[in-house]
Each structure stands twice: as structure tokens, then as C-alpha cells.
Enzyme design. Structure first.
Site, PDB file in Angstrom:
ATOM      1  N   GLY A  11     -53.016  39.878 -12.926  1.00  0.00           N
ATOM      2  CA  GLY A  11     -52.889  38.840 -11.893  1.00  0.00           C
ATOM      3  C   GLY A  11     -53.497  37.535 -12.387  1.00  0.00           C
ATOM      4  O   GLY A  11     -54.510  37.544 -13.077  1.00  0.00           O
ATOM      5  N   ASP A 105     -59.758  44.184 -15.729  1.00  0.00           N
ATOM      6  CA  ASP A 105     -60.191  45.341 -16.523  1.00  0.00           C
ATOM      7  C   ASP A 105     -59.016  46.145 -17.087  1.00  0.00           C
ATOM      8  O   ASP A 105     -59.100  46.653 -18.209  1.00  0.00           O
ATOM      9  CB  ASP A 105     -61.184  46.225 -15.741  1.00  0.00           C
ATOM     10  CG  ASP A 105     -60.567  46.841 -14.500  1.00  0.00           C
ATOM     11  OD1 ASP A 105     -59.551  46.309 -14.031  1.00  0.00           O
ATOM     12  OD2 ASP A 105     -61.113  47.839 -14.001  1.00  0.00           O
ATOM     13  N   ASP A 152     -61.315  38.432  -8.112  1.00  0.00           N
ATOM     14  CA  ASP A 152     -62.073  39.451  -7.372  1.00  0.00           C
ATOM     15  C   ASP A 152     -63.555  39.540  -7.743  1.00  0.00           C
ATOM     16  O   ASP A 152     -64.329  40.144  -7.016  1.00  0.00           O
ATOM     17  CB  ASP A 152     -61.449  40.835  -7.600  1.00  0.00           C
ATOM     18  CG  ASP A 152     -60.036  40.933  -7.064  1.00  0.00           C
ATOM     19  OD1 ASP A 152     -59.571  39.971  -6.448  1.00  0.00           O
ATOM     20  OD2 ASP A 152     -59.403  41.983  -7.269  1.00  0.00           O
ATOM     21  N   ARG A 187     -61.448  30.841  20.562  1.00  0.00           N
ATOM     22  CA  ARG A 187     -60.793  32.076  20.127  1.00  0.00           C
ATOM     23  C   ARG A 187     -61.595  32.858  19.094  1.00  0.00           C
ATOM     24  O   ARG A 187     -62.535  32.336  18.492  1.00  0.00           O
ATOM     25  CB  ARG A 187     -59.443  31.749  19.487  1.00  0.00           C
ATOM     26  CG  ARG A 187     -58.340  31.594  20.493  1.00  0.00           C
ATOM     27  CD  ARG A 187     -57.049  31.259  19.803  1.00  0.00           C
ATOM     28  NE  ARG A 187     -55.961  31.258  20.774  1.00  0.00           N
ATOM     29  CZ  ARG A 187     -54.825  30.607  20.624  1.00  0.00           C
ATOM     30  NH1 ARG A 187     -54.614  29.889  19.529  1.00  0.00           N
ATOM     31  NH2 ARG A 187     -53.891  30.668  21.537  1.00  0.00           N
ATOM     32  N   ARG A 196     -59.137  43.591  -3.738  1.00  0.00           N
ATOM     33  CA  ARG A 196     -58.824  44.981  -4.130  1.00  0.00           C
ATOM     34  C   ARG A 196     -59.991  45.929  -3.823  1.00  0.00           C
ATOM     35  O   ARG A 196     -60.340  46.080  -2.676  1.00  0.00           O
ATOM     36  CB  ARG A 196     -58.446  45.046  -5.607  1.00  0.00           C
ATOM     37  CG  ARG A 196     -57.300  46.028  -5.820  1.00  0.00           C
ATOM     38  CD  ARG A 196     -56.927  46.150  -7.260  1.00  0.00           C
ATOM     39  NE  ARG A 196     -56.373  44.938  -7.818  1.00  0.00           N
ATOM     40  CZ  ARG A 196     -55.113  44.791  -8.225  1.00  0.00           C
ATOM     41  NH1 ARG A 196     -54.286  45.801  -8.124  1.00  0.00           N
ATOM     42  NH2 ARG A 196     -54.691  43.665  -8.749  1.00  0.00           N
ATOM     43  N   GLU A 250     -59.585  43.239   1.979  1.00  0.00           N
ATOM     44  CA  GLU A 250     -58.364  44.064   1.933  1.00  0.00           C
ATOM     45  C   GLU A 250     -58.699  45.486   1.507  1.00  0.00           C
ATOM     46  O   GLU A 250     -58.097  46.445   1.970  1.00  0.00           O
ATOM     47  CB  GLU A 250     -57.302  43.459   1.014  1.00  0.00           C
ATOM     48  CG  GLU A 250     -57.742  43.373  -0.435  1.00  0.00           C
ATOM     49  CD  GLU A 250     -56.621  42.992  -1.395  1.00  0.00           C
ATOM     50  OE1 GLU A 250     -55.455  43.087  -1.033  1.00  0.00           O
ATOM     51  OE2 GLU A 250     -56.964  42.613  -2.522  1.00  0.00           O
TER      52      GLU A 250
HETATM   53  O1  F6P Z   1     -56.845  41.414  -8.571  1.00  0.00           O
HETATM   54  C1  F6P Z   1     -56.495  40.194  -8.037  1.00  0.00           C
HETATM   55  C2  F6P Z   1     -55.721  40.364  -6.768  1.00  0.00           C
HETATM   56  O2  F6P Z   1     -55.482  39.085  -6.258  1.00  0.00           O
HETATM   57  C3  F6P Z   1     -56.368  41.255  -5.708  1.00  0.00           C
HETATM   58  O3  F6P Z   1     -57.361  40.595  -4.992  1.00  0.00           O
HETATM   59  C4  F6P Z   1     -55.169  41.662  -4.898  1.00  0.00           C
HETATM   60  O4  F6P Z   1     -55.376  42.921  -4.330  1.00  0.00           O
HETATM   61  C5  F6P Z   1     -54.078  41.749  -5.909  1.00  0.00           C
HETATM   62  O5  F6P Z   1     -54.456  40.959  -7.003  1.00  0.00           O
HETATM   63  C6  F6P Z   1     -52.726  41.304  -5.418  1.00  0.00           C
HETATM   64  O6  F6P Z   1     -51.813  41.542  -6.423  1.00  0.00           O
HETATM   65  P1  F6P Z   1     -50.296  41.039  -6.380  1.00  0.00           P
HETATM   66  O7  F6P Z   1     -50.311  39.591  -6.689  1.00  0.00           O
HETATM   67  O8  F6P Z   1     -49.625  41.845  -7.417  1.00  0.00           O
HETATM   68  O9  F6P Z   1     -49.812  41.291  -4.988  1.00  0.00           O
END
Ligand code: F6P
Length: 366
Positions: A11, A105, A152, A187, A196, A250
Site C-alpha cells: 500500500g 512488512d 499504520d 451530534r 489494519r 478498522e
Molecule cells: O496498510 C495500510 C492500509 O492503508 C491499512 O490501514 C488498510 O487496512 C489497508 O492498507 C487498505 O488496503 P487497500 O488499499 O488495499 O484497501
């Protein structure tokens, strides 16, 4: 002249283009030849124009560009040995035996595997007649150096990954925007942030924005989290707070660890506290835009250090990853850092939260 290639993988994150710029320029300044591998491992396997010689001016202005200007991709072919054999052949063709990879990683693990396999790949190029012994004479070892690019902040051994502070900044800006409308209507907002299996973005966003409650993958809520959250939020409201912000990482619900979803939180706030509640998923906005000053600085200092690590490496040197620890740019053993990262992720997946928290503490204490 030594030829050094730079590649971004996995990513994207803010600051990756700045890291490429630093590697290219430090390579040239050191009297070596710089290459960029476009589209991640895909470019290494396809070769040709995707492995491009880079000049000083090719990276002009890249510090203030978002994402990665040399592209990134998920590559299935590189997962298999034939793909890696083709990649090795492409590198030999260009005369490259040093690769600096900026990624997470997973990408860095792939790179170290490639390094370990390299001598046997070179042998296979000769035995299959793709290259002569003479052609591969100088390609006995492959130098790999890792740079950690990820929003992350999830690699053990480094205080910050390239991109994490830009992403945190983006989240804070978005929450500031939401605050304005939340305040106007009194609100509540439940905001899902990325990360992740690492709750760093959520936790630091909570601290930076004064959130009322935060859900993290590493720290599951107690049995009576519903009462706990509602009592904290009503207390804040009684103190005169006109808005409520709850942040959900998430990883706190995607992996079904804590079984908390933003919608569950929303229903609770609406039904029990009678708050007019909305859910906002920030999504890829968090990975977009330009890098903040810290990430530009980190990318540059680490890119320079990566080239130095290549030039000082001996065949016995284990692959290093460039980290930052207490404001100092340092080299660490790449595979040890990856191993520690995977251990914490496995503990979270196995719901061994105490061990995961101890692992995170150890990272900070290191
Ligand atoms: O690892 C970076 C990240 O942005 C995470 O925070 C997220 O879960 C994931 O990549 C999203 O990946 P993609 O862009 O493949 O949806």
C-alpha cells in the site's frame, strides 16, 4: 560503477516519493548509478522499461508529491520461484545487485526471501542457459535494504513509519471538520480510521482530537463496555460538551476481534443516550495527499542512510531495515523486526491481548 535500484511496494503512503528521491540522489552523489523499479515487484518481473535509469532531475519536486510516483502493485508472479527467477534475470541484464525497497512488512519479507534465494537463482540462470557463467560472475550476492513505508506505524523496532504522521494529520483535519458540524447540531459521530491490526492511528487520533472513546484492536473493551462508554459520554455531555466523537480502529471490528462495529456504537448512542448519531468512514483520504514535514524529513534521512547501508554491506551483513529510534536514524536487522511485528499480530489474532500489549510496550521501551 555500482548500480542501485529503488522500488516501492504494498500500500502506498505519503512520503514514499520523497524516499525514492533521496535514494536516487544519494546514489548519484555517491558516484553510483540509480535505477527505479516501476509498479513494485510487477516491474521487477516484467523488466524492460519498468526498470528505468534515473537521473538527478528525474526526481525534482518529488518531496511535495503524495503517494508513490513510481507506482506500486500487488504481484502474484513474484510469490512463485519462476517469477523471482525472471526478476533476477532482469536485474542481471541491467547490472543491478542492490535493491532498496520502501514498503510494509509483507513487501520487506518478500525482499529478504529474494536475497536468500539469490545465489540459487543465479545458478539456475546458468544451468538453464539464460546466462553464461561469465555474465553472472559479479552477481554472487544481492543487497537488500528496507525502508518502512506505511500509514499504520505497524513495524516493530521503529518509532515511526514513513507516512504515519501525514495520515494522522489527515485524520485530525477530518475530525476538526466533523467537529464543526457535530457541534452545530449537538451530534455524535462514530469515526472509523485505518490501521489494519495496529491501533496507533486510532489511539493517537483520539489523543490529538480529544475523542470521548476509542476502540483499538490491541485493547478490547471490557465486558461492560456499553455502560462504561455511555457513562463517560453522558458525563462529558453533562459537563457541557456539545459533541461526541468515538473512534473505532478498522482492526477493532474488521477482524471480528472485539466484535465492535461502528454501527453497533451508533445504535447504542442513539438508543440509550438519545444522541443524533452519524457514522463516518474516513477511508483512503487517510493515505492521500502530500506528506507532512516530518514524513518528508524521515523519508529523506532514511533514504540517504539506505544507500550508505548498501555501500557498507558485506556478503555476511544481514539485510537491514532503516528505523528511527528516539530521533536517531538507525539500522536494524530486517527479519528480526518483521518477526517481532508478526508475533504481535499473531497475538492479537489469537486474542492474547495481554501479550500483544506487552509486545507494543517492549517496542516503545526498546
Ligand atoms: O496498510 C495500510 C492500509 O492503508 C491499512 O490501514 C488498510 O487496512 C489497508 O492498507 C487498505 O488496503 P487497500 O488499499 O488495499 O484497501
Amino acid at each position: 560503477k555500482k548500480k542501485i535500484a529503488v522500488m516501492t511496494s504494498g500500500g502506498d503512503s505519503q512520503g514514499m516519493s520523497g524516499a525514492v528521491r533521496a535514494v536516487v540522489r544519494q546514489t548519484i552523489a555517491s558516484g553510483c548509478i540509480a535505477y527505479a523499479v516501476y509498479e513494485g515487484y510487477e516491474g521487477l518481473v516484467q523488466g524492460g522499461d519498468l526498470i528505468k535509469r534515473m537521473q538527478w532531475e528525474d526526481v525534482r519536486g518529488w518531496l511535495s508529491e503524495g503517494g508513490t510516483l513510481i507506482g506500486t502493485a500487488r504481484c502474484m508472479a513474484f510469490m512463485e520461484r519462476p517469477g523471482r527467477l525472471t526478476a533476477a534475470n532482469n536485474m542481471v541484464e541491467k547490472g543491478i545487485d542492490a535493491l532498496i525497497i520502501c514498503g510494509g512488512d509483507g513487501s520487506l519479507t518478500g525482499a529478504d526471501k529474494f536475497r536468500a534465494e539469490w545465489p540459487s537463482l543465479i545458478d539456475e540462470l546458468v544451468t538453464t542457459g539464460k546466462r553464461t557463467k561469465e555474465e553472472v560472475k559479479q552477481f554472487k550476492h544481492l543487497n537488500i535494504v528496507g525502508l518502512v513505508g506505511s500509514i499504520d506505524n505497524d513495524l516493530s523496532g521503529t518509532d515511526a513509519t514513513i507516512g504515519c504522521y501525514s495520515s494522522l494529520q489527515r485524520i485530525c483535519q477530518a475530525i476538526d471538520y466533523i467537529d464543526a458540524t457535530a457541534l452545530s447540531h449537538q451530534r455524535a459521530f462514530v469515526i472509523e480510521v485505518m490501521g489494519r491490526h495496529c491501533g496507533w492511528l486510532a489511539l493517537m487520533a483520539g489523543v490529538s482530537c480529544g475523542a470521548d472513546f476509542v476502540f483499538l484492536p490491541e485493547n478490547p473493551p471490557s465486558e461492560n463496555w456499553e455502560e462504561e462508554m455511555c457513562s463517560i459520554i453522558s458525563k462529558h455531555r453533562k459537563l457541557g460538551k456539545r459533541k461526541t466523537i468515538v473512534i473505532v480502529a478498522e482492526g477493532a471490528h474488521d477482524r471480528q476481534l472485539t466484535h465492535i462495529s461502528p454501527d453497533m456504537v451508533k445504535d447504542l448512542l442513539s438508543n440509550r443516550l438519545h444522541l443524533d448519531t452519524r457514522v463516518t468512514t474516513l477511508g483512503h483520504v487517510q493515505r492521500g495527499g502530500t506528506a507532512c514535514a516530518y514524513d518528508r524529513m524521515l523519508a529523506t534521512l532514511q533514504g540517504v542512510e539506505a544507500v550508505k547501508a548498501v555501500l557498507e554491506a558485506t556478503p555476511e551483513t544481514p539485510s537491514p531495515v532503516i528505523c528511527i529510534v528516539e530521533n536517531k536514524i538507525v539500522r536494524k536487522n530486517l527479519m528480526e523486526a518483521v518477526k517481532m511485528t508478526k508475533e504481535v499480530a499473531a497475538q492479537i489474532a489469537a486474542k492474547d491481548f495481554a501479550a500483544a500489549m506487552a509486545g507494543r510496550d517492549a517496542e516503545f521501551a526498546e
